[in-house]
Design an enzyme around this catalytic site. Sequence first.
Site, short mmCIF file in Angstrom:
data_model
loop_
_atom_site.label_atom_id
_atom_site.label_comp_id
_atom_site.label_asym_id
_atom_site.label_seq_id
_atom_site.Cartn_x
_atom_site.Cartn_y
_atom_site.Cartn_z
N ASP A 307 1.86 59.57 -14.22
CA ASP A 307 3.22 59.88 -13.78
C ASP A 307 3.90 58.52 -13.36
O ASP A 307 3.32 57.60 -13.52
CB ASP A 307 2.96 60.91 -12.62
CG ASP A 307 4.25 61.65 -12.13
OD1 ASP A 307 5.21 61.29 -12.70
OD2 ASP A 307 4.34 62.77 -11.68
N GLU A 501 11.48 66.36 -5.66
CA GLU A 501 10.18 65.48 -4.91
C GLU A 501 10.57 64.77 -3.56
O GLU A 501 11.59 64.39 -3.47
CB GLU A 501 9.79 64.55 -5.89
CG GLU A 501 9.43 64.88 -7.44
CD GLU A 501 9.28 63.53 -7.97
OE1 GLU A 501 8.35 62.99 -7.83
OE2 GLU A 501 9.89 63.31 -8.97
C1 BGC Z 1 7.36 63.25 -11.36
C2 BGC Z 1 7.22 64.15 -12.90
C3 BGC Z 1 8.30 63.46 -13.95
C4 BGC Z 1 8.47 61.96 -13.79
C5 BGC Z 1 9.63 61.64 -14.76
C6 BGC Z 1 7.90 62.00 -11.40
O1 BGC Z 1 8.15 61.59 -10.29
O2 BGC Z 1 6.43 63.65 -10.66
O3 BGC Z 1 7.22 65.46 -12.77
O4 BGC Z 1 7.99 64.00 -15.15
O5 BGC Z 1 8.65 61.52 -12.47
O6 BGC Z 1 10.56 61.88 -14.43
C1 BGC Z 2 13.30 58.90 -11.08
C2 BGC Z 2 12.92 60.25 -11.48
C3 BGC Z 2 11.25 60.09 -10.99
C4 BGC Z 2 11.25 59.44 -9.57
C5 BGC Z 2 9.73 59.45 -8.93
C6 BGC Z 2 13.20 58.42 -9.66
O1 BGC Z 2 14.05 57.37 -9.52
O2 BGC Z 2 14.77 58.88 -11.58
O3 BGC Z 2 12.74 60.63 -12.66
O4 BGC Z 2 10.54 61.36 -11.19
O5 BGC Z 2 12.06 58.31 -9.18
O6 BGC Z 2 9.82 58.65 -7.71
#
Ligand code: BGC
Ligand code: BGC
Length: 610
Positions: A307, A501
């Site tokens: 990830d 998230e």
């Molecule tokens: C998320 C994933 C996602 C990845 C790419 C991560 O922060 O946990 O679900 O696929 O970012 O964006």
């Molecule tokens: C990205 C996301 C990713 C996330 C994780 C963001 O800055 O755009 O895709 O999932 O960071 O921390």
Amino acid sequence: MIKYSFIIGLLIAFSSCSINGKHDLASDNSAQIESKIDSIMALMTVEEKIGQMTQIDQQFLDTIQDIADYGIGSLLSGGGSHPDTNHFEAWTDLYDEYQRVALSSRLGIPLIYGIDAVHGHNNVHGATIFPHNVGLGCANDYEVCRKVSEATAVEVAATGINWNFSPCIAIAEDERWGRHYEGYSEDVEIVTNMGVASIEGYQTKTLGSSNISVVACAKHFIGDGATEWGTGMDNQPDKIDRGNALISDSLIRAKYLPPYIAAIEAGVGTVMASFNSINGLKCHANGYLFNDLLKGELGFDGFVISDWQGIDEIPGDYKSDIINSVNSGVDMIMVPGAVKWGGEHYKTFISLFKESFDEGLITEERIDDAVRRILRIKFRSGLMKNPMADRSLLEKAGSEEHRAIAREAVQKSQVLLKNDNMLPLANDKNYLVCGSGANDIGKQCGGWTIEWQGALGDITEGTTIWEGISEQTSATLSADGKTDGSFDAAVVVIGENPYTEMEGDSDTLYLSKEDKQTIANVEALNIPYTVVLITGRPLIVTEEIDAADAFMVAWLPGTEGDGVSDVLFGDVAPSGKLSFSWPKDMENVPVNFGDEDYDPLFKLGYGLTY
Ligand code: BGC
Ligand code: BGC
């Protein structure tokens, strides 16, 4: 030194080879593919192999030429990582530009390009946005879920992109988790079935084009929805995302593994490692999970992606993070190069990786296994043969056909919690429509829409719930429900603002002050009213349900708000059933079917109809 002409000859051989079942990732691993991989790998330097194992977010490339110079295997667009102008053709142009550079590299191996198209091609302006998984879980309709993913794959493929970080097959157990809505259900069977439907939709071709082949990614392996409140990233006491799950091996096998077993049987091409820890050990550094369980015992022969900066969270310095994760069985690292957000530069990753190899801390055998897996999926998906975008698919992006599929998914995902002779609404009555969610596309789409966390307002094209209602009957919009007019009844559309998230973690799952005020304003009118709740998870609305005449949960429906009004007016009867138990109050959170003192406000499977 290998001769240039020999490589060119080899490339022509690749591009003219016919691969049986190339659109069907479930097809058996052919000996033909393996021997092609052998011949490519025989030509590869260790630097080129490390390049294949590296994934960079396109926005962090120093120069495009780095793709060729470092033999990079993969790019991604993280949430909100779009081209300067966000429309379909610009995405396709961007993809083709990167792919051309990859093809100009010494070996010319195409990039596999990943994105989170988790409810439609949601980063792209004008894409059809489908309900988030929580809604699909309540619909629990295999065919609808498959069609949603199939249409998503077409829109993704229209931009050239060939890899979708979806489906999320988390068993989401805690309503306080900001990613609750990315899961289909707390019920293993629903998650398993919807996961398979979704993988089938992404990875197989049936919609009439020859170039649709979007590799699916089952995520996040494993226990992402089982973390404990207060163990969040950096042990934040008010967070849960990326936390620690206290689960035994037998529980993993009984509860969290079945959706992955089914996903592997359905031929899923990739699996993403999860940010969380299990019993204190970060999944990204857990060799038992990837080497022994996933690849050994379950026979998964695709590849594992880390990830986002996920290896960085393993205790130790960055070099040891690389060694630990790769040796644990992670095949490709999402670096992604976000130095400005506390990440590491991809050049640092590549040089520390090479150093670890030179010191014998990562073996060539492990690297070869990872690269073989990556190339296998590149072959199986048809990418080696058709690396460039198929622009004929662009006419399907955001099309009526796809919006009709989304509308059907919205209809089927509505869950009716209460109805005191209020619904369905009548087409000859005069309604007041109000609330923070009545006329807001951004709000009804939720997180992972245009931006990572989503955003309120007019962020993309679609039909708001208000627009859907006003097509049905004479209605008046008032944001806060204050009015001098007289109405037969009111529809109050309220609920959560977009999040995902981390930012969505919350232990106060109540309506906002503004939403409560709107309800109070409507109550003062002394007319019957129904509440439509936009939300990614069950909220504490016990009193509001009591007070209202009817209460319907719309979840995060996406761009087709008329799917909600279709149900309100009875064109389609409500059929959604709760795929998550609904708590009474915060003391009742988390609540899951099977709990010892299971006593929610509404049980798993609840849902009225008319
Ligand atoms: C998320 C994933 C996602 C990845 C790419 C991560 O922060 O946990 O679900 O696929 O970012 O964006
Ligand atoms: C990205 C996301 C990713 C996330 C994780 C963001 O800055 O755009 O895709 O999932 O960071 O921390």
